[in-house]
Design an enzyme around this catalytic site. Structure first.
Site, PDB file in Angstrom:
ATOM      1  N   GLY A 185       0.849  -1.221   0.040  1.00 34.33           N
ATOM      2  CA  GLY A 185       0.090   0.018   0.169  1.00 34.33           C
ATOM      3  C   GLY A 185       0.890   1.195  -0.039  1.00 34.33           C
ATOM      4  O   GLY A 185       2.112   1.186   0.201  1.00 34.33           O
ATOM      5  N   ALA A 189      -1.015   3.785   4.330  1.00 38.27           N
ATOM      6  CA  ALA A 189      -2.451   2.794   3.875  1.00 38.27           C
ATOM      7  C   ALA A 189      -2.593   1.882   5.080  1.00 38.27           C
ATOM      8  O   ALA A 189      -3.732   1.388   5.073  1.00 38.27           O
ATOM      9  CB  ALA A 189      -2.190   2.088   2.753  1.00 38.27           C
ATOM     10  N   GLY A 190      -1.782   1.546   6.026  1.00 31.84           N
ATOM     11  CA  GLY A 190      -2.039   0.726   7.230  1.00 31.84           C
ATOM     12  C   GLY A 190      -1.491  -0.658   6.888  1.00 31.84           C
ATOM     13  O   GLY A 190      -2.058  -1.692   7.596  1.00 31.84           O
ATOM     14  N   TYR A 221      13.556  13.504   2.410  1.00 30.81           N
ATOM     15  CA  TYR A 221      12.373  14.566   2.480  1.00 30.81           C
ATOM     16  C   TYR A 221      12.827  15.946   2.661  1.00 30.81           C
ATOM     17  O   TYR A 221      12.222  16.731   2.265  1.00 30.81           O
ATOM     18  CB  TYR A 221      11.593  13.920   3.694  1.00 30.81           C
ATOM     19  CG  TYR A 221      10.792  12.656   3.536  1.00 30.81           C
ATOM     20  CD1 TYR A 221      10.180  12.518   2.650  1.00 30.81           C
ATOM     21  CD2 TYR A 221      10.953  11.573   4.424  1.00 30.81           C
ATOM     22  CE1 TYR A 221       9.503  11.252   2.046  1.00 30.81           C
ATOM     23  CE2 TYR A 221      10.230  10.701   4.232  1.00 30.81           C
ATOM     24  CZ  TYR A 221       9.480  10.375   3.167  1.00 30.81           C
ATOM     25  OH  TYR A 221       8.815   9.249   2.892  1.00 30.81           O
ATOM     26  N   ASP A 260       4.592  -7.125   5.152  1.00 31.95           N
ATOM     27  CA  ASP A 260       4.094  -5.954   4.932  1.00 31.95           C
ATOM     28  C   ASP A 260       4.832  -5.037   3.806  1.00 31.95           C
ATOM     29  O   ASP A 260       4.397  -4.034   3.926  1.00 31.95           O
ATOM     30  CB  ASP A 260       4.144  -5.068   6.424  1.00 31.95           C
ATOM     31  CG  ASP A 260       5.433  -4.504   6.625  1.00 31.95           C
ATOM     32  OD1 ASP A 260       6.613  -5.010   5.982  1.00 31.95           O
ATOM     33  OD2 ASP A 260       5.518  -3.632   7.477  1.00 31.95           O
ATOM     34  N   GLU A 321       7.706  12.581   7.871  1.00 31.78           N
ATOM     35  CA  GLU A 321       6.601  12.371   6.895  1.00 31.78           C
ATOM     36  C   GLU A 321       5.749  13.492   6.759  1.00 31.78           C
ATOM     37  O   GLU A 321       4.888  13.312   5.671  1.00 31.78           O
ATOM     38  CB  GLU A 321       6.011  11.351   7.152  1.00 31.78           C
ATOM     39  CG  GLU A 321       6.629   9.794   7.060  1.00 31.78           C
ATOM     40  CD  GLU A 321       5.871   8.525   7.525  1.00 31.78           C
ATOM     41  OE1 GLU A 321       6.162   7.603   7.041  1.00 31.78           O
ATOM     42  OE2 GLU A 321       4.738   8.738   7.994  1.00 31.78           O
TER      43      GLU A 321
END
Length: 378
Positions: A185, A189-190, A221, A260, A321
């Protein structure tokens, strides 16, 4: 360490269609309270403490993120929905359905509305015998006795009749036909949360991406052009090393493994972040590595719209983030969807969870499980 609480419930019915009442209760608990991971056999037992029809009884284990008080509140609501009417008359009575909270982890709770462990559980074979079927390593936190010891010490001489085994949603899912599932994801998105929860509920081995260990991520970032290539190369090397090491611990033909991430995400992010020249070089290196990687039996992509992703990112609060632009998330999502379209030999399931909260809402988690079950059936 588990992220969920383990709760033991005792179910009973001696009015109407007793089997159907018990089955309806199990399904309602699974859909609204927590994931029912084990259910005992069904037993017929004499009414305890009053004259009445014999009861059907069973016990179950559920995993839940709800508090003990919330579990009680929800099971009382289920009793009410299934037709239980509570009388003002004192003492025991016949009932369509009875759901008792027997244990909450190995905690001791004594509040106005709830006492756990259930104060009379050790005196009742209709609780203890079904609990034995659950094969739990559970010790009574007050009596300091395990279940076999409680059974041996019980003075209840009731006749308990074994009737049948019971079905429950996880038992019927057939997830064990897969050995290796990857959940992917976009950022926020989890996928890690869902991986953890499914692994706990299905007793699966886990492989988690160690994204927080990458020293280039905070720098990227701040200055994407400068740090994109070292970031992506670092991720690729780490993912290759980690997934090789982690999968080597397991038997891909016997163990149930859930991850994941899938290593192909490296190429998706690289295409978004790198210049054309950098990407061409990166892809050559990636394809050498990718050929050696085992492919998952099922690849699940959790789709969330960008607005929801930004909300999730803000909520989880990782400082590096917080400045991720919506355009970047859009590009990542497009990269995933383009990749999925190109993978004709990969068993893919896309689940839209934009309006779902499978962390806080059990019914939304069940929605995800049912989407996987539908994929298994087709």
């Amino acid at each position: 360490m588990s992220t969920q609480h383990q709760v033991i419930l005792s179910l009973g019915s001696n009015q109407g269609n007793r089997l159907q009442n018990i089955q309806n209760a199990i399904d309602s608990i699974h859909r609204g309270v927590g994931t029912v991971v084990k259910v005992s056999n069904l037993y017929e037992t004499p009414a305890w403490g009053f004259d009445g029809e014999a009861f059907y009884n069973c016990a179950l284990v559920l995993n839940t993120q709800n508090s003990a008080e919330t579990v009680l509140e929800k099971v009382l609501e289920i009793e009410n929905n299934l037709g239980r009417v509570r009388s003002e008359v004192e003492g025991y009575q016949s009932r369509v359905i009875d759901i008792d909270v027997i244990a909450f982890n190995e905690e001791i709770i004594a509040s106005k509305d709830l006492t756990v462990p259930h104060p009379f559980m050790q005196e009742r074979l209709f609780v203890l015998v079904p609990m034995r079927d659950l094969n739990l390593d559970w010790r009574h936190p007050i009596l300091q006795k395990y279940l076999p010891e409680l059974l041996k010490a019980s003075e209840d001489e009731s006749k308990i009749k074994l009737l049948q085994s019971m079905d429950f949603p996880l038992k019927k899912m057939g997830l064990d036909q897969f050995n290796y599932i990857a959940i992917e994801g976009n950022i926020g998105a989890g996928k890690t949360t869902l991986t953890t929860r499914i692994a706990e509920d299905f007793n699966a081995k886990t492989v988690f991406e160690r994204f927080a260990d990458n020293p280039f991520l905070p720098k990227f970032y701040q200055d994407q052009n400068r740090y994109a290539f070292p970031l992506e190369m670092s991720f690729l090397a780490d993912r290759y090393q980690q997934i090789s090491d982690d999968l080597a611990q397991f038997d891909l033909f016997k163990d149930f493994i859930i991850a994941d991430y899938h290593i192909f995400k490296s190429l998706i992010f690289a295409k978004v972040t790198l210049t054309d020249d950098e990407y061409r070089l990166y892809r050559k290196l990636f394809e050498i590595i990718y050929k050696e990687m085992p492919k998952p039996d099922l690849y699940i992509y959790l789709y969330q719209n960008t607005e929801r992703l930004l909300e999730n990112i803000k909520y989880r609060g990782r400082s590096y983030e917080q400045e991720i632009p919506a355009e970047y998330l859009d590009k990542i999502n497009k990269g995933y969807l383009d990749y999925i379209k190109s993978q004709t030999d990969l068993n893919v399931l896309i689940i839209d969870v934009s309006d779902k909260d499978f962390v806080k809402k059990q019914e939304d988690y069940v929605f995800v499980l049912e989407a996987i079950q539908d994929k298994l059936s087709n």
